[in-house]
Design a protein around this motif. Sequence first.
Motif, short mmCIF file in Angstrom:
data_model
loop_
_atom_site.label_atom_id
_atom_site.label_comp_id
_atom_site.label_asym_id
_atom_site.label_seq_id
_atom_site.Cartn_x
_atom_site.Cartn_y
_atom_site.Cartn_z
N GLY A 41 0.43 7.85 -1.58
CA GLY A 41 1.15 6.88 -0.75
C GLY A 41 1.23 5.52 -1.40
N ILE A 42 0.11 5.03 -1.93
CA ILE A 42 0.11 3.72 -2.59
C ILE A 42 0.96 3.76 -3.85
CG2 ILE A 42 -1.35 2.00 -3.72
CD1 ILE A 42 -3.60 2.82 -1.85
N THR A 43 0.89 4.87 -4.57
CA THR A 43 1.68 5.00 -5.80
C THR A 43 3.16 4.85 -5.52
OG1 THR A 43 0.03 6.47 -6.75
CG2 THR A 43 2.22 6.50 -7.74
N HIS A 44 3.63 5.51 -4.49
CA HIS A 44 5.06 5.43 -4.16
C HIS A 44 5.40 4.13 -3.46
CE1 HIS A 44 4.71 9.70 -5.08
NE2 HIS A 44 6.02 9.72 -5.22
N SER A 71 -0.16 -2.36 1.17
CA SER A 71 -0.02 -1.03 1.76
C SER A 71 -1.36 -0.35 1.97
CB SER A 71 0.88 -0.16 0.89
OG SER A 71 0.33 0.01 -0.40
N SER A 72 -2.29 -0.51 1.01
CA SER A 72 -3.61 0.10 1.16
C SER A 72 -4.37 -0.52 2.32
CB SER A 72 -4.40 -0.05 -0.14
OG SER A 72 -4.62 -1.41 -0.45
N MET A 73 -4.31 -1.86 2.44
CA MET A 73 -4.96 -2.52 3.57
C MET A 73 -4.27 -2.13 4.88
SD MET A 73 -7.40 -4.47 2.27
CE MET A 73 -7.70 -5.89 3.32
N GLY A 74 -2.95 -1.96 4.81
CA GLY A 74 -2.21 -1.57 6.00
C GLY A 74 -2.60 -0.19 6.51
N VAL A 75 -2.83 0.73 5.58
CA VAL A 75 -3.25 2.08 5.97
C VAL A 75 -4.60 2.02 6.67
CG1 VAL A 75 -4.03 4.30 5.08
CG2 VAL A 75 -1.92 3.30 4.22
N ALA A 89 -0.56 7.47 8.79
CA ALA A 89 -0.25 6.11 8.36
C ALA A 89 0.28 6.09 6.94
CB ALA A 89 -1.50 5.23 8.48
N ILE A 90 -0.26 6.96 6.09
CA ILE A 90 0.18 7.04 4.70
C ILE A 90 1.63 7.47 4.62
CG2 ILE A 90 -0.15 8.31 2.53
CD1 ILE A 90 -3.17 8.39 3.30
N ALA A 91 2.02 8.41 5.47
CA ALA A 91 3.41 8.89 5.47
C ALA A 91 4.38 7.75 5.75
CB ALA A 91 3.58 10.00 6.50
N VAL A 92 4.00 6.85 6.66
CA VAL A 92 4.86 5.70 6.98
C VAL A 92 4.95 4.76 5.79
CG1 VAL A 92 5.14 3.70 8.50
CG2 VAL A 92 4.31 5.86 9.44
N ILE A 93 3.80 4.43 5.18
CA ILE A 93 3.78 3.51 4.04
C ILE A 93 4.53 4.11 2.86
CG2 ILE A 93 2.29 2.34 2.39
CD1 ILE A 93 2.20 1.16 5.19
N TRP A 94 4.33 5.40 2.60
CA TRP A 94 5.00 6.12 1.51
C TRP A 94 6.52 6.00 1.66
CZ3 TRP A 94 2.53 10.88 -1.01
CH2 TRP A 94 3.39 11.46 -1.96
N SER A 95 7.03 6.34 2.85
CA SER A 95 8.48 6.32 3.08
C SER A 95 9.04 4.91 2.98
CB SER A 95 8.78 6.91 4.47
OG SER A 95 8.24 8.20 4.61
N LEU A 179 -9.59 -1.75 -4.59
CA LEU A 179 -9.84 -1.35 -5.97
C LEU A 179 -9.00 -0.13 -6.35
CD1 LEU A 179 -13.72 -1.78 -6.14
CD2 LEU A 179 -12.00 -3.17 -7.32
N VAL A 180 -8.81 0.80 -5.42
CA VAL A 180 -7.93 1.94 -5.68
C VAL A 180 -6.51 1.47 -5.92
CG1 VAL A 180 -6.88 3.97 -4.63
CG2 VAL A 180 -9.33 3.62 -4.43
N ALA A 181 -6.04 0.52 -5.10
CA ALA A 181 -4.67 0.02 -5.24
C ALA A 181 -4.47 -0.67 -6.58
CB ALA A 181 -4.37 -0.96 -4.10
#
Length: 271
Positions: A41-44, A71-75, A89-95, A179-181
């Motif tokens: 999700g973060i990648t996209h 986006s990561s904080m948003g998830v 939540a990831i699906a929303v951020i991804w799209s 850190l992941v982001a």
Amino acid sequence: MDYLQYAFFRNAVIGILIISVAAAMIGTYIITRRMVSITGGITHACFGGLGLGYYLGISPVFMAAVFAVTSSMGVEWIASRYRIREDSAIAVIWSLGMALGILFVFLTPGYVPELNGFLFGNILTIGTSDLWAFAAYTVVLVTFFALFRRTIIACAFDSDFAQVSGLPVRFINYAMTVLVAVCIVLTIRLVGIMLLLSMVTVPVLIAETWSRRFISIMLAAIVISIVSSLGGLLVATIIDVPCSAIIVLLQVALYFVARIGKDISLKRPIR
């Protein structure tokens, strides 16, 4: 060895060594916490930042970092605030990220020549500034792991129990998500958006085949990531093909070899 006389090739080798360590450490946390989908999700979502950067005429990498962290904080916030599953939540951020990226790239005047580099990766374009960024991030990551190792492991395996035990679960979750982001943004230059997920997860899955301890998996994943990345760079240089594809193919091949070897060892009769 003749290639080492070229600065761009030395930068590529050093970049691979540094980012392999960071990607393996982040990947171990991601696999343990079962949040592989957030990486995708973060990648996209980064694609939205890249598109906005091109459209505004500012650094695409900087805007990708802003989008990735936001986006990561948003998830994390959506999942905790509205008590919904993280994958929803990831699906929303991804799209949203992909849609914004496509929109801004389309609105950007002219042709965007560097876009393919971010999508598919081009490690030979790594510069000295990129190496310093990789190194600084890895130092921060290693320091954070050293200071909060036990808490990170507890939160990764069972966050509910860790919270009941009085550990700073929310702080660890938000810090590790950031850190992941940042790792995702930095690694985009290495293998591109399309192949980033494999770089972060496959070495850990290989190490997980033979070990169940967090630290052992992480150390083995670092070794696997370094060996496969250097091997991929060498093979790609010899046969003149994209380095990122060869790295992932080598890692996937090692994964199947590890799985087959594990199955054979389990079926071997005890003497």
